[in-house]
Scaffold this motif. Structure first.
Motif, PDB file in Angstrom:
ATOM      1  N   LEU A  44      11.191  26.473 -28.491  1.00 34.71           N
ATOM      2  CA  LEU A  44      11.721  26.618 -27.142  1.00 34.71           C
ATOM      3  C   LEU A  44      12.707  27.778 -27.059  1.00 34.71           C
ATOM      4  N   GLY A  45      12.796  28.381 -25.868  1.00 34.14           N
ATOM      5  CA  GLY A  45      13.814  29.403 -25.629  1.00 34.14           C
ATOM      6  C   GLY A  45      15.142  28.751 -25.267  1.00 34.14           C
ATOM      7  N   ILE A  46      15.072  27.580 -24.635  1.00 36.01           N
ATOM      8  CA  ILE A  46      16.269  26.820 -24.248  1.00 36.01           C
ATOM      9  C   ILE A  46      16.457  25.707 -25.270  1.00 36.01           C
ATOM     10  N   ARG A  47      17.583  25.739 -25.974  1.00 38.69           N
ATOM     11  CA  ARG A  47      17.777  24.754 -27.052  1.00 38.69           C
ATOM     12  C   ARG A  47      19.067  23.960 -26.913  1.00 38.69           C
ATOM     13  N   ILE A  48      19.654  23.952 -25.694  1.00 37.53           N
ATOM     14  CA  ILE A  48      20.850  23.122 -25.502  1.00 37.53           C
ATOM     15  C   ILE A  48      20.602  22.097 -24.400  1.00 37.53           C
ATOM     16  N   GLY A  49      21.349  21.011 -24.447  1.00 35.97           N
ATOM     17  CA  GLY A  49      21.233  19.975 -23.421  1.00 35.97           C
ATOM     18  C   GLY A  49      22.248  18.869 -23.653  1.00 35.97           C
ATOM     19  N   GLY A  50      22.349  18.004 -22.669  1.00 39.59           N
ATOM     20  CA  GLY A  50      23.216  16.834 -22.784  1.00 39.59           C
ATOM     21  C   GLY A  50      22.381  15.659 -23.254  1.00 39.59           C
ATOM     22  N   GLN A  51      22.297  15.513 -24.575  1.00 38.85           N
ATOM     23  CA  GLN A  51      21.460  14.463 -25.148  1.00 38.85           C
ATOM     24  C   GLN A  51      22.318  13.213 -25.415  1.00 38.85           C
ATOM     25  N   VAL A  52      21.730  12.049 -25.209  1.00 39.19           N
ATOM     26  CA  VAL A  52      22.421  10.806 -25.570  1.00 39.19           C
ATOM     27  C   VAL A  52      22.321  10.652 -27.080  1.00 39.19           C
ATOM     28  N   LYS A  53      23.459  10.716 -27.760  1.00 38.99           N
ATOM     29  CA  LYS A  53      23.453  10.659 -29.229  1.00 38.99           C
ATOM     30  C   LYS A  53      23.896   9.267 -29.693  1.00 38.99           C
ATOM     31  N   LEU A 185      20.371  -4.203  -7.498  1.00 38.18           N
ATOM     32  CA  LEU A 185      20.667  -3.371  -8.665  1.00 38.18           C
ATOM     33  C   LEU A 185      20.129  -1.991  -8.330  1.00 38.18           C
ATOM     34  N   THR A 186      20.960  -0.964  -8.449  1.00 41.79           N
ATOM     35  CA  THR A 186      20.473   0.351  -8.050  1.00 41.79           C
ATOM     36  C   THR A 186      21.157   1.465  -8.836  1.00 41.79           C
ATOM     37  N   GLY A 187      20.541   2.619  -8.837  1.00 44.58           N
ATOM     38  CA  GLY A 187      21.040   3.764  -9.597  1.00 44.58           C
ATOM     39  C   GLY A 187      19.851   4.592 -10.040  1.00 44.58           C
ATOM     40  N   GLY A 188      19.893   5.077 -11.267  1.00 47.99           N
ATOM     41  CA  GLY A 188      18.767   5.882 -11.717  1.00 47.99           C
ATOM     42  C   GLY A 188      18.802   6.115 -13.205  1.00 47.99           C
ATOM     43  N   SER A 189      17.692   6.605 -13.712  1.00 46.80           N
ATOM     44  CA  SER A 189      17.528   6.815 -15.149  1.00 46.80           C
ATOM     45  C   SER A 189      16.592   7.987 -15.395  1.00 46.80           C
ATOM     46  N   GLU A 190      16.888   8.764 -16.425  1.00 45.76           N
ATOM     47  CA  GLU A 190      16.042   9.921 -16.733  1.00 45.76           C
ATOM     48  C   GLU A 190      16.067  10.220 -18.220  1.00 45.76           C
ATOM     49  N   SER A 191      14.925  10.612 -18.751  1.00 46.07           N
ATOM     50  CA  SER A 191      14.878  11.062 -20.136  1.00 46.07           C
ATOM     51  C   SER A 191      13.729  12.051 -20.273  1.00 46.07           C
ATOM     52  N   MET A 192      14.023  13.305 -20.011  1.00 45.72           N
ATOM     53  CA  MET A 192      12.972  14.325 -20.165  1.00 45.72           C
ATOM     54  C   MET A 192      13.349  15.398 -21.169  1.00 45.72           C
ATOM     55  N   LEU A 193      14.241  15.046 -22.091  1.00 42.21           N
ATOM     56  CA  LEU A 193      14.597  16.007 -23.134  1.00 42.21           C
ATOM     57  C   LEU A 193      13.601  15.888 -24.278  1.00 42.21           C
ATOM     58  N   CYS A 194      12.474  16.548 -24.097  1.00 38.64           N
ATOM     59  CA  CYS A 194      11.443  16.605 -25.131  1.00 38.64           C
ATOM     60  C   CYS A 194      10.771  17.971 -24.961  1.00 38.64           C
ATOM     61  N   PHE A 195       9.885  18.315 -25.870  1.00 46.03           N
ATOM     62  CA  PHE A 195       9.324  19.668 -25.851  1.00 46.03           C
ATOM     63  C   PHE A 195       8.724  20.028 -24.481  1.00 46.03           C
ATOM     64  N   GLY A 196       7.840  19.163 -23.976  1.00 44.38           N
ATOM     65  CA  GLY A 196       7.187  19.451 -22.692  1.00 44.38           C
ATOM     66  C   GLY A 196       8.159  19.450 -21.528  1.00 44.38           C
ATOM     67  N   GLY A 197       9.125  18.546 -21.572  1.00 47.09           N
ATOM     68  CA  GLY A 197      10.096  18.448 -20.487  1.00 47.09           C
ATOM     69  C   GLY A 197      10.922  19.713 -20.346  1.00 47.09           C
ATOM     70  N   ILE A 198      11.383  20.261 -21.470  1.00 45.02           N
ATOM     71  CA  ILE A 198      12.199  21.480 -21.420  1.00 45.02           C
ATOM     72  C   ILE A 198      11.317  22.708 -21.198  1.00 45.02           C
ATOM     73  N   LYS A 199      10.145  22.724 -21.806  1.00 46.25           N
ATOM     74  CA  LYS A 199       9.249  23.888 -21.658  1.00 46.25           C
ATOM     75  C   LYS A 199       8.921  24.121 -20.183  1.00 46.25           C
ATOM     76  N   ALA A 200       8.689  23.046 -19.442  1.00 50.11           N
ATOM     77  CA  ALA A 200       8.371  23.170 -18.016  1.00 50.11           C
ATOM     78  C   ALA A 200       9.528  23.821 -17.262  1.00 50.11           C
ATOM     79  N   TRP A 201      10.758  23.393 -17.569  1.00 55.12           N
ATOM     80  CA  TRP A 201      11.932  23.946 -16.883  1.00 55.12           C
ATOM     81  C   TRP A 201      12.184  25.399 -17.275  1.00 55.12           C
ATOM     82  N   GLU A 202      11.908  25.751 -18.529  1.00 57.76           N
ATOM     83  CA  GLU A 202      12.079  27.142 -18.974  1.00 57.76           C
ATOM     84  C   GLU A 202      11.353  28.101 -18.050  1.00 57.76           C
TER      85      GLU A 202
END
Lengths: 402, 90
Positions: A44-53, A185-202
């Motif tokens: 990937l060209g973009i290699r930073i993000g806010g990952q849940v560690k 119960l309401t709010g939201g959830s997301e987990s797209m920090l994976c190769f395809g998820g970031i590649k699309a945004w790049e």
């Protein structure tokens, strides 16, 4: 009309695995954006993000459940449990049919899509895991929350890109207000920090390669994050009668469409949503002490958002505090509005406004008090949370102290 | 100017703008062709795919890059330079 209050909140996000950890990080201006760690990241060209560690699914769920839960569902379930525990609610008897769930997500089980495509396309496997479909569907998180807690009233998921959470919370608010449910119960959830998820945004070339600096003149784009936040919303009289501790009142909500461009934001669409939320809440511009900005760190969003706030607030914009916590946790896309509403409930209850960190240089086109770099101790009685999605779909929530 | 590279770039940009290739030349600007920010991103993608090169471009601040995107001529010049670099590498 019935009034609606928040009586529970929970989260898993890059800043913490609970609300208290998240509040501590907000107040200390912690940056949770760092090097991404997942398969093929080196391509990937973009290699930073806010990952849940440090989040271990096996500590939260048994093995059979894990094979049914994509990471976005796991985040939602853990956050929902924290919120329900705080609310003290038990969903049994007549309440179970009057309680529902509405959750936002943009990508749903994107990690499941990514892993399964890799298996069949790249690794030439001939079969995929039997639970691929129930894992990846966008309503998986909402459905599992309803199953886990016996919520038999209205249940659904909302997918409007970066506004998903605000739309979900806004709709849950309206459902209680108008009598469709007593608890949501309401709010939201997301987990797209994976190769395809970031590649699309790049591909869009709006991502920063080094840092998220909302409103700073030298900002160079957005940074993605992941996680969830979930709230318990209740009808006010119901909460009062059972003696629940009330975190805040959801005072108003508005949604608008730019009807203009698929990616470029518009001042008028944003301003109509901000003004609409104020009007719906009965609050005046002077009552609002804090706005959690959409503040993505792109040139276009930050400029447009500041112009929209100025348009609605006029002279009151001078004393207003507006910050972007995306500088700390990144852009959680469909989960972002929910995590950012936590910044607003913190401001109301702890009298601390979280900062916009990584801020270096004033931009004359973003000349509001963006609470640069350090949290501010100040009493806040009412706050707004902005979300402006690709596709021109805007959603703004207004909350106040009760 | 390398004619093969130039004609390919002109064809890609003309296609993006929805005009005949004959209607564009090296002094034409993306602006006068009515190509917006999304159109620029897509044109750059097509050029990168065509020549197997990487054009530095951030849509947040199109002017921040060392490359000059003001006219098709300057874009062609940049592509020629990058293709040359690419060839000397391989």
């Amino acid at each position: 009309m019935r009034r609606v209050v928040i009586t529970g909140q929970g989260t898993v996000n890059p800043l913490g695995h609970s609300v208290s950890e998240t509040f501590a990080a907000f107040q200390n201006g912690v940056c949770a954006i760092g090097e991404l760690e997942f398969r093929d990241v080196e391509r990937l060209g973009i290699r930073i993000g806010g990952q849940v560690k440090g989040f271990r699914a096996e500590d939260c769920f048994d093995r059979q459940k894990i094979s049914l839960y994509d990471r976005f569902t796991q985040f939602a379930l853990v956050a929902a449990q924290e919120a329900i525990d705080q609310s003290g609610l038990e969903f049994n008897d007549s309440l179970t049919d009057r309680a529902g769930v509405a959750l936002g997500t943009a990508g749903g089980g994107l990690n499941t899509w990514d892993d399964s495509y890799r298996e069949v396309y790249q690794e030439q496997k001939s079969r995929v895991h039997p639970f691929v479909v129930p894992r990846l569907m966008n309503n998986a998180a909402a459905s599992h929350v309803s199953m886990q807690h016996n919520l038999r009233g209205p249940g659904y998921s909302v997918s409007t890109a970066c506004s998903s959470s605000n739309h979900a919370i806004g709709m849950a608010f309206q459902m209680i207000r108008t009598g469709l449910a007593d608890v949501m119960l309401t709010g939201g959830s997301e987990s797209m920090l994976c190769f395809g998820g970031i590649k699309a945004w790049e591909g869009l070339r709006v991502m920063s390669q080094d840092c998220c600096r909302p409103f700073s003149a030298d900002r160079n784009g957005m940074v993605q994050g992941e996680g969830a936040a979930i709230f318990v919303l209740e009808e006010y009289e119901f909460a009062r009668k059972r003696g629940a501790a009330i975190i805040a009142e959801i005072a108003g909500f508005a949604m608008t469409s730019d009807a203009a461009d698929i990616v470029m934001p518009s001042v008028s669409g944003a301003a109509r949503a901000i003004g609409g939320a104020l009007a719906d809440s009965g609050l005046s511009a002077g009552d609002i002490g804090y706005i959690n900005a959409h503040g993505t760190g792109t040139a276009a969003n930050d400029r447009t958002e500041c112009a929209a706030v100025r348009q609605v607030f006029g002279q009151d914009a001078e004393r207003l505090l507006l910050s972007s916590t995306k500088s700390m946790h990144g852009h959680l896309i469909g989960g972002t509005g929910a995590v950012e509403l936590l910044a607003c409930t913190m401001a109301l209850n702890e009298s601390v406004v979280p900062p916009t960190i990584n801020y270096r240089k004033p931009d004359p086109e973003c000349d509001l008090d963006v609470v640069p770099n350090e949290a501010r101790r100040v009493r806040i009685d009412a706050a707004l949370s902005n979300a402006f999605a690709f596709g021109g779909l805007n959603a703004v929530l207004a909350i106040r102290k009760l | 100017m390398n004619d093969a590279i130039a004609s390919k770039v002109l064809r890609i940009v003309a296609e993006q703008a929805g005009v005949e290739t004959a209607a564009v030349n090296s002094s034409t600007s993306l602006e006068e062709l009515g190509i917006d920010s999304l159109g620029i991103v897509e044109s750059i993608f097509c050029i990168e795919e065509e020549f197997n090169i990487q054009l530095p471009f951030n849509a947040n601040d199109p002017n921040s890059t060392e490359l000059d995107f003001s006219t098709l001529g300057t874009i062609i010049g940049a592509v020629e330079g990058l293709v040359k670099q690419q060839n000397s590498k391989s």
